[in-house]
Every structure is written in C-alpha cells, then in structure tokens.
Design an enzyme around this catalytic site. Structure first.
Site, PDB file in Angstrom:
ATOM      1  N   GLU A  82       0.850  -1.193   0.000  1.00  0.00           N
ATOM      2  CA  GLU A  82       0.000   0.000   0.000  1.00  0.00           C
ATOM      3  C   GLU A  82       0.880   1.235   0.000  1.00  0.00           C
ATOM      4  O   GLU A  82       1.943   1.240   0.615  1.00  0.00           O
ATOM      5  CB  GLU A  82      -0.890   0.069   1.259  1.00  0.00           C
ATOM      6  CG  GLU A  82      -2.109  -0.807   1.222  1.00  0.00           C
ATOM      7  CD  GLU A  82      -1.810  -2.186   1.785  1.00  0.00           C
ATOM      8  OE1 GLU A  82      -0.798  -2.316   2.490  1.00  0.00           O
ATOM      9  OE2 GLU A  82      -2.577  -3.125   1.509  1.00  0.00           O
TER      10      GLU A  82
ATOM     11  N   ASN B  59       2.187  10.210  -1.739  1.00  0.00           N
ATOM     12  CA  ASN B  59       3.608   9.832  -1.688  1.00  0.00           C
ATOM     13  C   ASN B  59       4.119   9.571  -3.110  1.00  0.00           C
ATOM     14  O   ASN B  59       4.319   8.435  -3.552  1.00  0.00           O
ATOM     15  CB  ASN B  59       3.780   8.591  -0.813  1.00  0.00           C
ATOM     16  CG  ASN B  59       5.235   8.312  -0.482  1.00  0.00           C
ATOM     17  OD1 ASN B  59       6.138   8.888  -1.099  1.00  0.00           O
ATOM     18  ND2 ASN B  59       5.478   7.441   0.476  1.00  0.00           N
TER      19      ASN B  59
ATOM     20  N   TYR C  86       8.086   2.562  -7.219  1.00  0.00           N
ATOM     21  CA  TYR C  86       7.333   1.326  -7.473  1.00  0.00           C
ATOM     22  C   TYR C  86       6.996   1.186  -8.961  1.00  0.00           C
ATOM     23  O   TYR C  86       7.030   0.090  -9.507  1.00  0.00           O
ATOM     24  CB  TYR C  86       6.064   1.289  -6.620  1.00  0.00           C
ATOM     25  CG  TYR C  86       6.337   1.314  -5.139  1.00  0.00           C
ATOM     26  CD1 TYR C  86       7.391   0.583  -4.603  1.00  0.00           C
ATOM     27  CD2 TYR C  86       5.558   2.067  -4.258  1.00  0.00           C
ATOM     28  CE1 TYR C  86       7.665   0.604  -3.237  1.00  0.00           C
ATOM     29  CE2 TYR C  86       5.817   2.090  -2.900  1.00  0.00           C
ATOM     30  CZ  TYR C  86       6.877   1.361  -2.397  1.00  0.00           C
ATOM     31  OH  TYR C  86       7.152   1.377  -1.056  1.00  0.00           O
TER      32      TYR C  86
HETATM   33  C1  LIG Z   1      10.405   5.788  -0.970  1.00  0.00           C
HETATM   34  C2  LIG Z   1      11.846   5.520  -0.514  1.00  0.00           C
HETATM   35  C3  LIG Z   1      11.943   4.131   0.158  1.00  0.00           C
HETATM   36  C4  LIG Z   1      12.768   5.548  -1.760  1.00  0.00           C
HETATM   37  O1  LIG Z   1      14.088   5.222  -1.345  1.00  0.00           O
HETATM   38  P1  LIG Z   1      15.348   5.830  -2.111  1.00  0.00           P
HETATM   39  O2  LIG Z   1      16.560   5.187  -1.566  1.00  0.00           O
HETATM   40  O3  LIG Z   1      15.297   7.319  -2.065  1.00  0.00           O
HETATM   41  O4  LIG Z   1      15.059   5.338  -3.602  1.00  0.00           O
HETATM   42  P2  LIG Z   1      16.095   5.218  -4.800  1.00  0.00           P
HETATM   43  O5  LIG Z   1      17.266   6.126  -4.591  1.00  0.00           O
HETATM   44  O6  LIG Z   1      16.401   3.782  -5.025  1.00  0.00           O
HETATM   45  O7  LIG Z   1      15.215   5.808  -6.005  1.00  0.00           O
HETATM   46  C5  LIG Z   1      14.998   5.071  -7.201  1.00  0.00           C
HETATM   47  C6  LIG Z   1      14.096   5.881  -8.117  1.00  0.00           C
HETATM   48  O8  LIG Z   1      12.793   6.025  -7.530  1.00  0.00           O
HETATM   49  C7  LIG Z   1      12.281   7.328  -7.865  1.00  0.00           C
HETATM   50  N1  LIG Z   1      12.195   8.142  -6.643  1.00  0.00           N
HETATM   51  C8  LIG Z   1      12.581   7.803  -5.405  1.00  0.00           C
HETATM   52  N2  LIG Z   1      12.318   8.802  -4.534  1.00  0.00           N
HETATM   53  C9  LIG Z   1      11.753   9.795  -5.252  1.00  0.00           C
HETATM   54  C10 LIG Z   1      11.261  11.093  -4.936  1.00  0.00           C
HETATM   55  N3  LIG Z   1      11.295  11.573  -3.662  1.00  0.00           N
HETATM   56  N4  LIG Z   1      10.727  11.860  -5.920  1.00  0.00           N
HETATM   57  C11 LIG Z   1      10.670  11.394  -7.186  1.00  0.00           C
HETATM   58  N5  LIG Z   1      11.134  10.164  -7.577  1.00  0.00           N
HETATM   59  C12 LIG Z   1      11.667   9.382  -6.608  1.00  0.00           C
HETATM   60  C13 LIG Z   1      13.275   7.947  -8.830  1.00  0.00           C
HETATM   61  O9  LIG Z   1      12.910   7.515 -10.134  1.00  0.00           O
HETATM   62  C14 LIG Z   1      14.559   7.295  -8.376  1.00  0.00           C
HETATM   63  O10 LIG Z   1      15.562   7.285  -9.355  1.00  0.00           O
HETATM   64  P3  LIG Z   1      16.543   8.562  -9.495  1.00  0.00           P
HETATM   65  O11 LIG Z   1      17.031   8.927  -8.120  1.00  0.00           O
HETATM   66  O12 LIG Z   1      17.604   8.048 -10.415  1.00  0.00           O
HETATM   67  O13 LIG Z   1      15.696   9.649 -10.114  1.00  0.00           O
HETATM   68  C15 LIG Z   1      12.350   6.633   0.451  1.00  0.00           C
HETATM   69  O14 LIG Z   1      12.091   7.896  -0.141  1.00  0.00           O
HETATM   70  C16 LIG Z   1      11.697   6.608   1.824  1.00  0.00           C
HETATM   71  O15 LIG Z   1      12.115   5.853   2.702  1.00  0.00           O
HETATM   72  N6  LIG Z   1      10.664   7.453   2.008  1.00  0.00           N
HETATM   73  C17 LIG Z   1      10.006   7.559   3.310  1.00  0.00           C
HETATM   74  C18 LIG Z   1       9.243   6.300   3.655  1.00  0.00           C
HETATM   75  C19 LIG Z   1       8.311   5.896   2.551  1.00  0.00           C
HETATM   76  O16 LIG Z   1       7.604   6.722   1.952  1.00  0.00           O
HETATM   77  N7  LIG Z   1       8.287   4.571   2.288  1.00  0.00           N
HETATM   78  C20 LIG Z   1       7.385   3.985   1.296  1.00  0.00           C
HETATM   79  C21 LIG Z   1       6.050   3.734   1.939  1.00  0.00           C
HETATM   80  S1  LIG Z   1       4.923   2.941   0.805  1.00  0.00           S
END
Ligand SMILES: CC(C)(COP(=O)(O)OP(=O)(O)OC[C@H]1O[C@@H](n2cnc3c(N)ncnc32)[C@H](O)[C@@H]1OP(=O)(O)O)[C@@H](O)C(=O)NCCC(=O)NCCS
Length: 104
Positions: free
Chosen positions: A60, A65, A72
């Site tokens: 979910e 977000n 995803y």
């Molecule tokens: C969502 C989350 C897990 C992503 O982790 P991350 O380590 O930043 O992700 P990655 O670096 O592997 O990102 C891979 C790709 O996803 C997309 N992406 C990730 N975060 C993004 C953002 N904030 N805005 C836009 N695109 C994003 C981009 O396409 C990115 O590639 P790029 O950096 O080359 O553009 C992290 O932001 C997080 O922990 N957020 C808070 C908790 C959360 O929301 N968890 C998910 C709940 S469903």
C-alpha cells in the site's frame, strides 16, 4: 572501552504466506535517500518473497507519496485497488493505493 556506532540506513518489513507476499514497510533514512538504497532493498524484498514461494508482491502507498510511487512504477508495480480511508492524515484519513508486482 571501545564503542561501535551503527547507523541504520534503511529497512523493509515483509510478510509472506500462502503464495502471496506483502511489503509492510520500506524506509530509507532521509539523508540517504535518492542514492539507490530503496531500489536495492526493494529488489531484495522481491527476491526474498519469491524464495518464500510468493507469486505476487503487494503493498500500500499513499496517493500523496509521489516519490515512493515513482520508485514502485519503475519496478513494474501496477495499481490494482484503492483502500478507502486506510491511513491517518493531517485532516482525517487518506486512501491507500494497492499495488502489485508479479514475481514470475
Ligand atoms: C520511498 C523511498 C523508500 C525511496 O528510497 P530511495 O533510496 O530514495 O530510492 P532510490 O534512490 O532507489 O530511487 C529510485 C528511483 O525512484 C524514484 N524516486 C525515489 N524517490 C523519489 C522522490 N522523492 N521523488 C521522485 N522520484 C523518486 C526515482 O525515479 C529514483 O531514481 P533517481 O534517483 O535516479 O531519479 C524513500 O524515499 C523513503 O524511505 N521514504 C520515506 C518512507 C516511505 O515513503 N516509504 C514507502 C512507503 S509505501
């Protein structure tokens, strides 16, 4: 006395049962985001789910977000349902998008 400092960069929580898996949580510490760690953990979660016999991985995510949704989508998750009023929000409740990824 010597101390070892451990810093948690990220984690995921996965539940697997009867051919399906559910990603309950995926988090990367704010200062470590956008460095590929979320992708690495998501890949590991999918691998672990498949090794536990799951055919599909569900999760979910909040409609608000957009960052997580972008991650995803890049992995091939598709939206299959909406759970109304699933999350607590600043004013009231927020729906959840239910996404799934086939693991075969
Ligand atoms: C969502 C989350 C897990 C992503 O982790 P991350 O380590 O930043 O992700 P990655 O670096 O592997 O990102 C891979 C790709 O996803 C997309 N992406 C990730 N975060 C993004 C953002 N904030 N805005 C836009 N695109 C994003 C981009 O396409 C990115 O590639 P790029 O950096 O080359 O553009 C992290 O932001 C997080 O922990 N957020 C808070 C908790 C959360 O929301 N968890 C998910 C709940 S469903």
């Amino acid at each position: 006395m010597r101390f070892i400092h451990l810093y948690l960069v990220g984690y995921f929580v996965l539940m697997a049962a009867v051919g399906e898996a559910h990603l309950l949580n995926l988090s990367i510490a704010a200062t470590w985001q956008r460095n590929g760690h979320g992708s690495t953990l998501l890949r590991e979660a999918a691998k672990l789910a498949a090794s536990l016999g799951a055919k599909n991985l569900f999760l979910e995510v909040r409609p608000s977000n957009l960052g997580a949704q972008a991650l995803y989508k890049r992995f091939g998750f598709r939206k299959v349902a909406i759970r109304r009023d699933y999350y607590p929000a600043h004013s009231g409740r927020e729906d959840a998008l239910v996404l799934t990824l086939p693991l075969e």
